[in-house]
Design a protein around this motif. Structure first.
Motif, PDB file in Angstrom:
ATOM      1  N   ALA A  35       0.822  -1.211   0.000  1.00 28.25           N
ATOM      2  CA  ALA A  35       0.000   0.000   0.000  1.00 28.25           C
ATOM      3  C   ALA A  35       0.853   1.257   0.000  1.00 28.25           C
ATOM      4  O   ALA A  35       2.014   1.245   0.407  1.00 28.25           O
ATOM      5  CB  ALA A  35      -0.906   0.002   1.231  1.00 28.25           C
ATOM      6  N   HIS A  68     -10.829   6.621   0.360  1.00 27.16           N
ATOM      7  CA  HIS A  68     -10.736   7.991   0.859  1.00 27.16           C
ATOM      8  C   HIS A  68     -11.578   8.063   2.122  1.00 27.16           C
ATOM      9  O   HIS A  68     -12.777   7.782   2.078  1.00 27.16           O
ATOM     10  CB  HIS A  68     -11.283   8.987  -0.164  1.00 27.16           C
ATOM     11  CG  HIS A  68     -10.617   8.902  -1.498  1.00 27.16           C
ATOM     12  ND1 HIS A  68      -9.443   9.556  -1.769  1.00 27.16           N
ATOM     13  CD2 HIS A  68     -10.946   8.233  -2.622  1.00 27.16           C
ATOM     14  CE1 HIS A  68      -9.087   9.304  -3.014  1.00 27.16           C
ATOM     15  NE2 HIS A  68      -9.986   8.497  -3.553  1.00 27.16           N
ATOM     16  N   ALA A 110      -7.309  -4.446  -6.554  1.00 32.78           N
ATOM     17  CA  ALA A 110      -6.797  -3.099  -6.318  1.00 32.78           C
ATOM     18  C   ALA A 110      -7.831  -2.313  -5.530  1.00 32.78           C
ATOM     19  O   ALA A 110      -9.035  -2.528  -5.665  1.00 32.78           O
ATOM     20  CB  ALA A 110      -6.507  -2.409  -7.643  1.00 32.78           C
ATOM     21  N   GLU A 111      -7.336  -1.395  -4.739  1.00 37.28           N
ATOM     22  CA  GLU A 111      -8.215  -0.621  -3.861  1.00 37.28           C
ATOM     23  C   GLU A 111      -7.714   0.814  -3.758  1.00 37.28           C
ATOM     24  O   GLU A 111      -6.516   1.050  -3.631  1.00 37.28           O
ATOM     25  CB  GLU A 111      -8.198  -1.292  -2.487  1.00 37.28           C
ATOM     26  CG  GLU A 111      -8.832  -0.525  -1.388  1.00 37.28           C
ATOM     27  CD  GLU A 111      -8.735  -1.243  -0.053  1.00 37.28           C
ATOM     28  OE1 GLU A 111      -9.546  -0.909   0.808  1.00 37.28           O
ATOM     29  OE2 GLU A 111      -7.864  -2.108   0.138  1.00 37.28           O
ATOM     30  N   VAL A 112      -8.640   1.748  -3.820  1.00 32.50           N
ATOM     31  CA  VAL A 112      -8.349   3.142  -3.505  1.00 32.50           C
ATOM     32  C   VAL A 112      -9.463   3.605  -2.572  1.00 32.50           C
ATOM     33  O   VAL A 112     -10.640   3.514  -2.907  1.00 32.50           O
ATOM     34  CB  VAL A 112      -8.312   4.042  -4.759  1.00 32.50           C
ATOM     35  CG1 VAL A 112      -8.076   5.491  -4.369  1.00 32.50           C
ATOM     36  CG2 VAL A 112      -7.238   3.571  -5.732  1.00 32.50           C
ATOM     37  N   THR A 155      -5.867   8.859   2.194  1.00 32.74           N
ATOM     38  CA  THR A 155      -6.106   8.150   0.943  1.00 32.74           C
ATOM     39  C   THR A 155      -5.158   6.965   0.925  1.00 32.74           C
ATOM     40  O   THR A 155      -3.960   7.124   1.158  1.00 32.74           O
ATOM     41  CB  THR A 155      -5.839   9.047  -0.281  1.00 32.74           C
ATOM     42  OG1 THR A 155      -6.715  10.173  -0.227  1.00 32.74           O
ATOM     43  CG2 THR A 155      -6.062   8.291  -1.579  1.00 32.74           C
ATOM     44  N   THR A 156      -5.704   5.776   0.691  1.00 26.21           N
ATOM     45  CA  THR A 156      -4.865   4.584   0.585  1.00 26.21           C
ATOM     46  C   THR A 156      -5.026   3.979  -0.799  1.00 26.21           C
ATOM     47  O   THR A 156      -6.129   3.930  -1.340  1.00 26.21           O
ATOM     48  CB  THR A 156      -5.227   3.518   1.639  1.00 26.21           C
ATOM     49  OG1 THR A 156      -6.582   3.116   1.445  1.00 26.21           O
ATOM     50  CG2 THR A 156      -5.040   4.036   3.045  1.00 26.21           C
ATOM     51  N   THR A 157      -3.923   3.563  -1.362  1.00 29.47           N
ATOM     52  CA  THR A 157      -3.911   2.818  -2.611  1.00 29.47           C
ATOM     53  C   THR A 157      -3.269   1.482  -2.267  1.00 29.47           C
ATOM     54  O   THR A 157      -2.123   1.447  -1.804  1.00 29.47           O
ATOM     55  CB  THR A 157      -3.090   3.549  -3.689  1.00 29.47           C
ATOM     56  OG1 THR A 157      -3.635   4.863  -3.849  1.00 29.47           O
ATOM     57  CG2 THR A 157      -3.138   2.805  -5.003  1.00 29.47           C
TER      58      THR A 157
END
Length: 165
Positions: free
Chosen positions: A61, A98, A94-96, A79-81
Motif C-alpha cells: 500500500a 478515501h 486493487a483498492e483506492v 487516501t490509501t492505494t
C-alpha cells in the motif's frame, strides 16, 4: 478490525510522535494554532497461510495522510492505494479508499469509503462506506451496518479463500 487498528496506529505513531514532536518543539508552538502535516509512506503486510487467510496473503500500500493537529484533537484525511494479493494463485484486487479520521482523547471516529476493491479489469468486487468508532482501548464503540470491521472477513473471500482470524 485489524485494518482499523493499523490506521489508528499509523495516525498515533506516525503523526503525533514522528512528525509532531520535531515540528512543534514545545507546547508553546500550540499558541500559534493547529499544525498541518502532510506525508506519504509505503506499507507492506505479508501474511503466511493460516495467519490471516487460508492462503499466503500479500498487501502492498501507499498511504497519503493530511493531518490537522490541534492540542487534544486531530483530524486526518487519508487516501490509501492498496494491492491485495492471494500469493498462492496470483489473483489480486486493487483498492483506492478515501476517508477521514477524527481523534479526540484517544477515541477515533473513521468516516468514508473503507473498502473499494476492483479486479484488474475494473470490475467492482466490494464497496463499503460509513462510520466506525474505536475506543482508546481498541474496542469498537460504533459501526454502521454497511461496514464489516473484520478485514480478514472481507478480503480473504474476495481473494478466493477463507478468513482464519
Amino acid at each position: 478490525m485489524r485494518r482499523f487498528a493499523m490506521v489508528a496506529a499509523v495516525l498515533a505513531a506516525g503523526t503525533v510522535t514522528g512528525m509532531l514532536a520535531p515540528a512543534a518543539g514545545s507546547t508553546a508552538a500550540w499558541a500559534d494554532g493547529p499544525m498541518h502535516v502532510k506525508s506519504t509512506f509505503p506499507y507492506e503486510n505479508p501474511q503466511s497461510a493460516g495467519a490471516f487467510c487460508d492462503f499466503n496473503y500479500g498487501e502492498v500500500a501507499t498511504v497519503s495522510l493530511d493531518a490537522i493537529i490541534f492540542a487534544g484533537r486531530e483530524t486526518d484525511h487519508i487516501t490509501t492505494t492498496v494491492i491485495h494479493t492471494n500469493l498462492d494463485t496470483g489473483f489480486s484486487l486493487a483498492e483506492v479508499d478515501h476517508f477521514s479520521a477524527f481523534t479526540v482523547a484517544g477515541q477515533t471516529k473513521t468516516v468514508g469509503i473503507i473498502w473499494h476493491l476492483r479486479t484488474a479489469d475494473g470490475k467492482l468486487v466490494v464497496v463499503q462506506a460509513g462510520q466506525l468508532v474505536i475506543s482508546p482501548a481498541g474496542e469498537i464503540v460504533k459501526v454502521t451496518p454497511a461496514i464489516n470491521p473484520s478485514t480478514a472477513a472481507v478480503i480473504c473471500p474476495a481473494l478466493g479463500g477463507k478468513a482464519v482470524i
